[in-house]
Design a protein around this motif. Structure first.
Motif, PDB file in Angstrom:
ATOM      1  N   GLU A  63       0.832  -1.214   0.000  1.00  0.00           N
ATOM      2  CA  GLU A  63       0.000   0.000   0.000  1.00  0.00           C
ATOM      3  C   GLU A  63       0.862   1.258   0.000  1.00  0.00           C
ATOM      4  O   GLU A  63       0.515   2.256  -0.641  1.00  0.00           O
ATOM      5  N   LYS A  64       1.975   1.201   0.730  1.00  0.00           N
ATOM      6  CA  LYS A  64       2.878   2.358   0.733  1.00  0.00           C
ATOM      7  C   LYS A  64       3.399   2.623  -0.680  1.00  0.00           C
ATOM      8  O   LYS A  64       3.438   3.766  -1.140  1.00  0.00           O
ATOM      9  N   ALA A  65       3.754   1.534  -1.360  1.00  0.00           N
ATOM     10  CA  ALA A  65       4.285   1.686  -2.718  1.00  0.00           C
ATOM     11  C   ALA A  65       3.221   2.291  -3.642  1.00  0.00           C
ATOM     12  O   ALA A  65       3.510   3.148  -4.472  1.00  0.00           O
ATOM     13  N   LYS A  66       1.989   1.848  -3.456  1.00  0.00           N
ATOM     14  CA  LYS A  66       0.901   2.349  -4.301  1.00  0.00           C
ATOM     15  C   LYS A  66       0.719   3.854  -4.097  1.00  0.00           C
ATOM     16  O   LYS A  66       0.543   4.614  -5.052  1.00  0.00           O
ATOM     17  N   ILE A  67       0.777   4.274  -2.856  1.00  0.00           N
ATOM     18  CA  ILE A  67       0.606   5.694  -2.553  1.00  0.00           C
ATOM     19  C   ILE A  67       1.760   6.517  -3.104  1.00  0.00           C
ATOM     20  O   ILE A  67       1.552   7.569  -3.722  1.00  0.00           O
ATOM     21  N   GLU A  68       2.981   6.025  -2.898  1.00  0.00           N
ATOM     22  CA  GLU A  68       4.131   6.741  -3.447  1.00  0.00           C
ATOM     23  C   GLU A  68       3.980   6.920  -4.952  1.00  0.00           C
ATOM     24  O   GLU A  68       4.219   7.989  -5.499  1.00  0.00           O
ATOM     25  N   ASP A  69       3.544   5.846  -5.593  1.00  0.00           N
ATOM     26  CA  ASP A  69       3.374   5.887  -7.042  1.00  0.00           C
ATOM     27  C   ASP A  69       2.350   6.956  -7.440  1.00  0.00           C
ATOM     28  O   ASP A  69       2.600   7.782  -8.321  1.00  0.00           O
ATOM     29  N   LEU A  70       1.204   6.957  -6.755  1.00  0.00           N
ATOM     30  CA  LEU A  70       0.163   7.939  -7.092  1.00  0.00           C
ATOM     31  C   LEU A  70       0.647   9.360  -6.876  1.00  0.00           C
ATOM     32  O   LEU A  70       0.301  10.281  -7.625  1.00  0.00           O
ATOM     33  N   LEU A  71       1.470   9.557  -5.831  1.00  0.00           N
ATOM     34  CA  LEU A  71       1.934  10.907  -5.527  1.00  0.00           C
ATOM     35  C   LEU A  71       3.027  11.361  -6.480  1.00  0.00           C
ATOM     36  O   LEU A  71       3.167  12.542  -6.763  1.00  0.00           O
ATOM     37  N   GLU A  72       3.810  10.404  -6.957  1.00  0.00           N
ATOM     38  CA  GLU A  72       4.985  10.801  -7.739  1.00  0.00           C
ATOM     39  C   GLU A  72       4.720  10.986  -9.218  1.00  0.00           C
ATOM     40  O   GLU A  72       5.366  11.777  -9.869  1.00  0.00           O
ATOM     41  N   ARG A  73       3.755  10.206  -9.745  1.00  0.00           N
ATOM     42  CA  ARG A  73       3.650  10.297 -11.197  1.00  0.00           C
ATOM     43  C   ARG A  73       2.815  11.474 -11.675  1.00  0.00           C
ATOM     44  O   ARG A  73       2.197  12.168 -10.887  1.00  0.00           O
ATOM     45  N   ASP A  74       2.840  11.624 -12.965  1.00  0.00           N
ATOM     46  CA  ASP A  74       2.131  12.693 -13.634  1.00  0.00           C
ATOM     47  C   ASP A  74       0.898  12.125 -14.297  1.00  0.00           C
ATOM     48  O   ASP A  74       0.942  10.996 -14.761  1.00  0.00           O
ATOM     49  N   GLY A  75      -0.154  12.902 -14.372  1.00  0.00           N
ATOM     50  CA  GLY A  75      -1.296  12.353 -15.078  1.00  0.00           C
ATOM     51  C   GLY A  75      -2.544  13.192 -14.909  1.00  0.00           C
ATOM     52  O   GLY A  75      -2.484  14.347 -14.487  1.00  0.00           O
ATOM     53  N   ILE A  76      -3.683  12.580 -15.213  1.00  0.00           N
ATOM     54  CA  ILE A  76      -4.951  13.309 -15.166  1.00  0.00           C
ATOM     55  C   ILE A  76      -5.537  13.250 -13.757  1.00  0.00           C
ATOM     56  O   ILE A  76      -5.136  12.431 -12.934  1.00  0.00           O
ATOM     57  N   HIS A  77      -6.507  14.117 -13.506  1.00  0.00           N
ATOM     58  CA  HIS A  77      -7.141  14.159 -12.193  1.00  0.00           C
ATOM     59  C   HIS A  77      -8.303  13.171 -12.157  1.00  0.00           C
ATOM     60  O   HIS A  77      -9.053  13.050 -13.118  1.00  0.00           O
ATOM     61  N   HIS A  78      -8.441  12.489 -11.032  1.00  0.00           N
ATOM     62  CA  HIS A  78      -9.457  11.443 -10.937  1.00  0.00           C
ATOM     63  C   HIS A  78     -10.876  11.978 -11.111  1.00  0.00           C
ATOM     64  O   HIS A  78     -11.775  11.246 -11.499  1.00  0.00           O
ATOM     65  N   SER A  79     -11.116  13.261 -10.787  1.00  0.00           N
ATOM     66  CA  SER A  79     -12.498  13.755 -10.761  1.00  0.00           C
ATOM     67  C   SER A  79     -13.165  13.691 -12.132  1.00  0.00           C
ATOM     68  O   SER A  79     -14.369  13.496 -12.232  1.00  0.00           O
ATOM     69  N   GLU A  80     -12.343  13.812 -13.213  1.00  0.00           N
ATOM     70  CA  GLU A  80     -12.927  13.681 -14.561  1.00  0.00           C
ATOM     71  C   GLU A  80     -13.439  12.258 -14.757  1.00  0.00           C
ATOM     72  O   GLU A  80     -14.520  12.040 -15.311  1.00  0.00           O
ATOM     73  N   VAL A  81     -12.636  11.291 -14.314  1.00  0.00           N
ATOM     74  CA  VAL A  81     -13.001   9.890 -14.488  1.00  0.00           C
ATOM     75  C   VAL A  81     -14.251   9.584 -13.670  1.00  0.00           C
ATOM     76  O   VAL A  81     -15.205   8.966 -14.147  1.00  0.00           O
ATOM     77  N   ARG A  82     -14.250  10.047 -12.424  1.00  0.00           N
ATOM     78  CA  ARG A  82     -15.375   9.763 -11.544  1.00  0.00           C
ATOM     79  C   ARG A  82     -16.664  10.368 -12.085  1.00  0.00           C
ATOM     80  O   ARG A  82     -17.706   9.722 -12.117  1.00  0.00           O
ATOM     81  N   SER A  83     -16.574  11.612 -12.513  1.00  0.00           N
ATOM     82  CA  SER A  83     -17.773  12.300 -12.970  1.00  0.00           C
ATOM     83  C   SER A  83     -18.367  11.625 -14.215  1.00  0.00           C
ATOM     84  O   SER A  83     -19.583  11.449 -14.321  1.00  0.00           O
ATOM     85  N   ASP A  84     -17.511  11.202 -15.146  1.00  0.00           N
ATOM     86  CA  ASP A  84     -18.023  10.509 -16.340  1.00  0.00           C
ATOM     87  C   ASP A  84     -18.646   9.165 -15.964  1.00  0.00           C
ATOM     88  O   ASP A  84     -19.674   8.762 -16.511  1.00  0.00           O
ATOM     89  N   LEU A  85     -18.023   8.471 -15.026  1.00  0.00           N
ATOM     90  CA  LEU A  85     -18.554   7.188 -14.571  1.00  0.00           C
ATOM     91  C   LEU A  85     -19.946   7.371 -13.964  1.00  0.00           C
ATOM     92  O   LEU A  85     -20.898   6.641 -14.287  1.00  0.00           O
ATOM     93  N   SER A 121      -2.210  15.483  -7.584  1.00  0.00           N
ATOM     94  CA  SER A 121      -1.353  16.656  -7.760  1.00  0.00           C
ATOM     95  C   SER A 121      -0.997  17.331  -6.444  1.00  0.00           C
ATOM     96  O   SER A 121      -0.043  18.085  -6.379  1.00  0.00           O
ATOM     97  N   ASP A 122      -1.748  17.071  -5.389  1.00  0.00           N
ATOM     98  CA  ASP A 122      -1.383  17.642  -4.091  1.00  0.00           C
ATOM     99  C   ASP A 122      -0.227  16.818  -3.494  1.00  0.00           C
ATOM    100  O   ASP A 122      -0.399  15.638  -3.209  1.00  0.00           O
ATOM    101  N   PRO A 123       0.949  17.419  -3.312  1.00  0.00           N
ATOM    102  CA  PRO A 123       2.107  16.650  -2.832  1.00  0.00           C
ATOM    103  C   PRO A 123       2.103  16.452  -1.315  1.00  0.00           C
ATOM    104  O   PRO A 123       2.986  15.793  -0.773  1.00  0.00           O
TER     105      PRO A 123
END
Lengths: 294, 613
Positions: free
Chosen positions: B465-487, B524-526
């Motif tokens: 779980e720690k690795a997963k969080i580090e990954d989410l915090l470190e990489r670049d990409g789109i914001h989840h809210s677009e995905v959630r809202s379309d879903l 995107s919030d570090p």
């Protein structure tokens, strides 16, 4: 009345006195710094919204103890497209989801029952979900609840509030119960009516934040806790012995007698609980019970 | 690492009741919850608690009503357990001081609710859930149970045996919202999930933004089957602009539904000639949407709920909260004008498969409340049956996890009893893109060196779980809210009150696309402090898994039963479909199977009858 960030942090100059950031954090910060395109996109969206006619201008308090540029409290401005019925919470959510994902505030039910989103809006304590933007003058200034330590942005530390709520032994504890697990206690409609408003408290903390006495006396139980004590002391099902014990708790040095009936708690309560009246009534009860024992 | 006998995840009605019960059995109990207990969405429940308290009523009648309401998809042992235990659990709440509404003689009030043959809905104004939640939190404070509030549970620490039935849950991994610390919580006896429903998979819902089905998704990925996920209740009276709930209590007290032509359509258009507005929720929701679809809606969107004729005194006495909600969230004064209402997602009948003691097929893992499926509600939940479920099954799960003796369950879990496998007719590949296809993807953790003791498995899960969080915090990409809202939009459009094959397949395509896009989300919030961006991103993953499960179930079930209506098969098909839809997460994608409904009760068998109101 001012918003408080934790004191030790306030005095520090950000970079030096912080413990050295981890390698992971440095990398993260760098990655964020490089992420210009996303930020520009957001800025563009914000500009566009600003140009559109029907937007609301909000100014939101920002603070984060560990993010550069946010360690000094500041206000960020957002222009949010207005739709009919839009609340302060809706505006914050819009700003977060479209402009700045790091904008942080507690919220959950959106219907004034979970008590998560009490903020200081244009100088007064309000529930974000229950406050219409259309009733506020622009720019709408949204700050964390005063007199509580700020954790980040609009999130305050609620621990002290919870401690005060727990201090009054906030649980029903009757002198006796009917025999039999299917036998209910009787309660008159009048008595239920008497405690009804006091049971509506959603622990949002608006009252405590508005109270000058609580601001000056950290040990003061505060309006919400005293109202909670009222809820039990006035419930006829608990019995006289327990009521006397409850009165002892609330008439201690930092209890009911601190209240100077300024009514600020009553004014800001989003559930319209007559807090000041309840405190006054408990004062009278305390006097009565002391007379009885003399 | 923290360690307790029993770890309860979630602090709404079921979680609090479970914790108190386990504590009373002498266990060392802790609650781990992403919200402080009083913020839980149980507090938003309005109407009441069904319990056969009075002489003229009986638990048998309550069970019959519930089975009929479930459209014969509830399991009799679970329903009978609910109805037998509800009276004493309601009186327990009264003994704990809950502020129920009262009759002239001082006894607790009860009112009529949809689908009930006796007015057995026990209530506290139109704020029953608020009163229940706070009453139970008070007792929790009294009991001294430790609460880790604003600790967001990320995953379960479950062993990795091939068959889920052989796995064991050893604890949970949680994230301290305030500090960003990730820590293991070892449960010596058991973990109880009480995490609520997945309402945020839809965009017009009465549910809180926190209702993201976290426990269901975690259990699913750990190999526990999800049961009857296609059965989603759409409440007939939610406010059009926000989804805020207007209690069934309004109709229980005599409120009337009108269409744009001023017709009392429940009767005048024959939707429910006997019970009218008080027909079961699924019936009323379909009626409203039919009115709107046939051009008799107001602003082509909603109908009117009128309670003015009840008079101010009665409204203030029994429904005051409704006046506030209508005023604050729709700008309507219920005393002088009718309230606009339309169906909104409200409740998930399905969930984590459990038996009537709250146990899942994974040893040491329990579930109770809306996240669980015992199954009490089958294809449709009756109003007033959710709150008794919390207290009855919360208590049972708590007791059982603490080691108390309960009767052996009659319901079997996992693939232990009779079952049949089935194919899913999906237009797209299901499951998580790029799944690793091993036991880890199934939720089981593999400890270093293959150690199988609880501590090692928990440690391995923490590391993952720690690795997963580090990954989410470190990489670049789109914001989840677009995905959630379309879903959410796709789910509300295609997996709503009326469902048809093409629409359901479109929804699966949309979910596939959303899953693919989710592969490139980033936070995107570090900050390590109160990073809601991170937590909501994780919640969105849960919603993706659950939305898919709901839609797969809806596509598979080609019949009309309870809340599930299919254009292609507009009747209940008992010969083929008296069975539960089961989905197991297998090698990173859903596996579909069925198990039979249990209609045999303790004393009698419930024969499926035509369900009319």
């Amino acid at each position: 009345m001012s918003t408080q960030v934790p004191k030790q942090k306030e005095a520090e100059s950000p970079a030096e006195e912080e413990s050295a950031p981890s390698v992971g954090k440095q990398r993260r910060d760098q990655a964020k710094a490089e992420r210009r395109t996303a930020a520009e996109k957001q800025k563009e969206a914000a500009e566009k919204a600003k140009e559109a006619e029907d937007t609301y201008h909000i100014k939101v308090f920002r603070y984060d103890p560990e993010v550069e540029g946010k360690q000094e409290p500041r206000f960020d401005e957002f222009h949010v497209p207005f739709t009919k019925g839009m609340t302060v919470l809706d505006a914050l959510m819009y700003a977060r989801d479209h402009y700045d994902p790091s904008l942080t505030f507690r919220h959950s039910c959106r219907q004034a029952i979970c008590g998560s989103d009490a903020f200081f809006v244009n100088g007064s304590q309000k529930l974000g979900c229950k406050t219409q933007l259309s009733e506020l003058s622009e720019p709408v200034r949204i700050e964390p609840l005063p007199h509580q330590d700020v954790v980040k942005d609009l999130v305050v530390d609620m621990d002290h509030f919870y401690e005060q709520m727990h201090a009054i032994e906030p649980y029903f504890d009757p002198d006796e119960l009917p025999d039999g697990e299917l036998e209910e206690q009787r309660q008159t409609r009048e008595n239920r009516e008497k405690v009804k408003m006091s049971t509506r408290c959603i622990w949002c903390g608006a009252c405590m934040s508005s109270c000058n006495i609580a601001a000056g006396d950290n040990q003061y139980l505060g309006p919400a806790a005293i109202n909670k004590a009222y809820r039990f002391a006035m419930d006829e099902r608990e019995g006289e012995a327990r009521k006397q014990e409850r009165l002892k708790i609330i008439e201690q040095e930092h209890g009911v007698w601190r209240c100077q009936t300024q009514f600020s708690c009553t004014e800001v309560c989003p559930k319209d609980i007559p807090l000041t009246e309840h405190i006054q009534e408990l004062k009278r009860e305390a006097v009565k019970s002391n007379l009885k024992f003399w | 690492m923290y360690e307790h006998d029993v770890i309860v995840v979630g602090a709404g009605g079921a979680g609090l009741r479970a914790a108190i019960a386990a504590k009373n059995e002498g266990a060392d109990v802790a609650i781990v919850s992403k919200l402080h207990p009083v913020r839980s969405h149980t507090g938003a429940a309005e109407g009441g608690i069904n319990a056969a308290l009075r002489d003229a009523d009986s638990w048998e009648d309550h069970a019959y009503d519930t089975m009929k309401g479930s459209d014969y998809l509830g399991d009799a042992p679970a329903i009978e357990t609910l109805c037998k235990n509800s009276p004493k659990e309601v009186i327990q709440l009264e003994h704990w001081g809950m502020a129920f509404s009262r009759e002239e003689d001082g006894r607790v009030s009860q009112r009529p609710f949809g689908g009930l043959s006796f007015p057995r809905t026990t209530y506290a104004g139109a704020e029953t859930g608020h009163q229940l939640l706070h009453t139970m939190y008070e007792q929790l404070v009294k009991s001294g149970v430790q609460v880790y509030d604003e600790w967001h549970v990320l995953n379960l620490a479950v062993s990795d045996e091939e068959r889920p039935e052989d796995r064991t849950c050893h604890g949970v991994v949680a994230y301290d919202v305030q500090s960003g610390e990730v820590s293991g919580f070892r449960a010596r006896n058991g973990v109880i999930l009480a995490t609520g429903g997945p309402g945020q998979a839809f965009d017009h819902t009465t549910n809180a933004v926190s209702c993201t089905g976290d426990g269901q998704a975690m259990a699913y990925r750990a190999g526990v089957p999800l049961e009857d996920m296609e059965f989603i209740q759409f409440h007939p009276t939610s406010l059009p602009s926000t989804g805020v709930l207007i209690s069934e209590g309004v109709r229980g007290e005599g409120g009337i539904l009108y269409n744009a032509e001023g017709e009392r359509f429940m009767f005048e258009h024959g939707y429910a000639n006997n019970d009218g507005e008080l027909a079961s929720r699924d019936v009323v929701s379909r009626a409203e949407l039919t009115e709107v679809n046939e051009g008799r809606g107001i602003e082509d969107e909603y109908v009117h709920l009128d309670m003015r004729h009840l008079g101010e005194e009665r409204i203030i006495d029994r429904l005051e909260n409704i006046l506030h909600l209508a005023e604050d969230f729709e700008g309507v004064d219920g005393l002088v004008e009718p309230m606009p209402v339309k169906p909104g997602q409200h409740y998930a009948m399905g969930g984590i498969e459990t038996d009537e003691n709250g146990e899942t097929c994974v040893s040491g893992l329990y579930a109770a409340g809306e996240c669980a499926c015992a199954s009490v509600h089958g294809a449709n939940r009756l109003g007033g049956n959710a709150l008794p479920e919390l207290i009855v099954f919360g208590k049972r799960a708590g007791k059982h996890a603490a080691g108390a003796d309960l009767e052996t369950a009659k319901i079997t879990t996992g693939k232990r009893g009779e079952y049949e496998l089935a194919e899913i007719d999906s237009p797209v590949e299901l499951g998580e893109p790029g799944s690793r296809g091993d036991a880890v993807a199934d939720g089981g953790a593999v400890a270093e060196g293959g150690a199988t003791d609880g501590d090692s498995i928990l440690e391995a899960t923490v590391t993952a779980e720690k690795a997963k969080i580090e990954d989410l915090l470190e990489r670049d990409g789109i914001h989840h809210s677009e995905v959630r809202s379309d879903l959410q939009k796709s789910m509300t459009r295609y997996v709503n009150v009326f469902r048809e094959e093409d629409g359901l397949k479109k929804a699966l395509r949309d979910i596939r696309e959303a899953r693919d896009r989710y592969q490139s989300v980033a936070v995107s919030d570090p900050s390590r402090t109160f990073n809601t961006d991170l937590l909501q991103t994780i919640e969105t993953q849960n919603l993706l898994d659950l939305a898919e499960a709901i839609t797969v179930g809806a596509l598979a079930r080609k019949e009309f039963r309870g809340a599930h209506w299919r254009a292609e098969a507009q009747e209940r098909l008992d010969d083929e479909w008296l069975k539960h839809t089961m989905l197991s997460w297998n090698d990173g994608s859903p596996e579909l199977w069925y198990k039979p409904v249990i209609l045999e009760g303790e004393e009698k068998t419930y024969e499926p009858k035509i369900r009319s109101y």
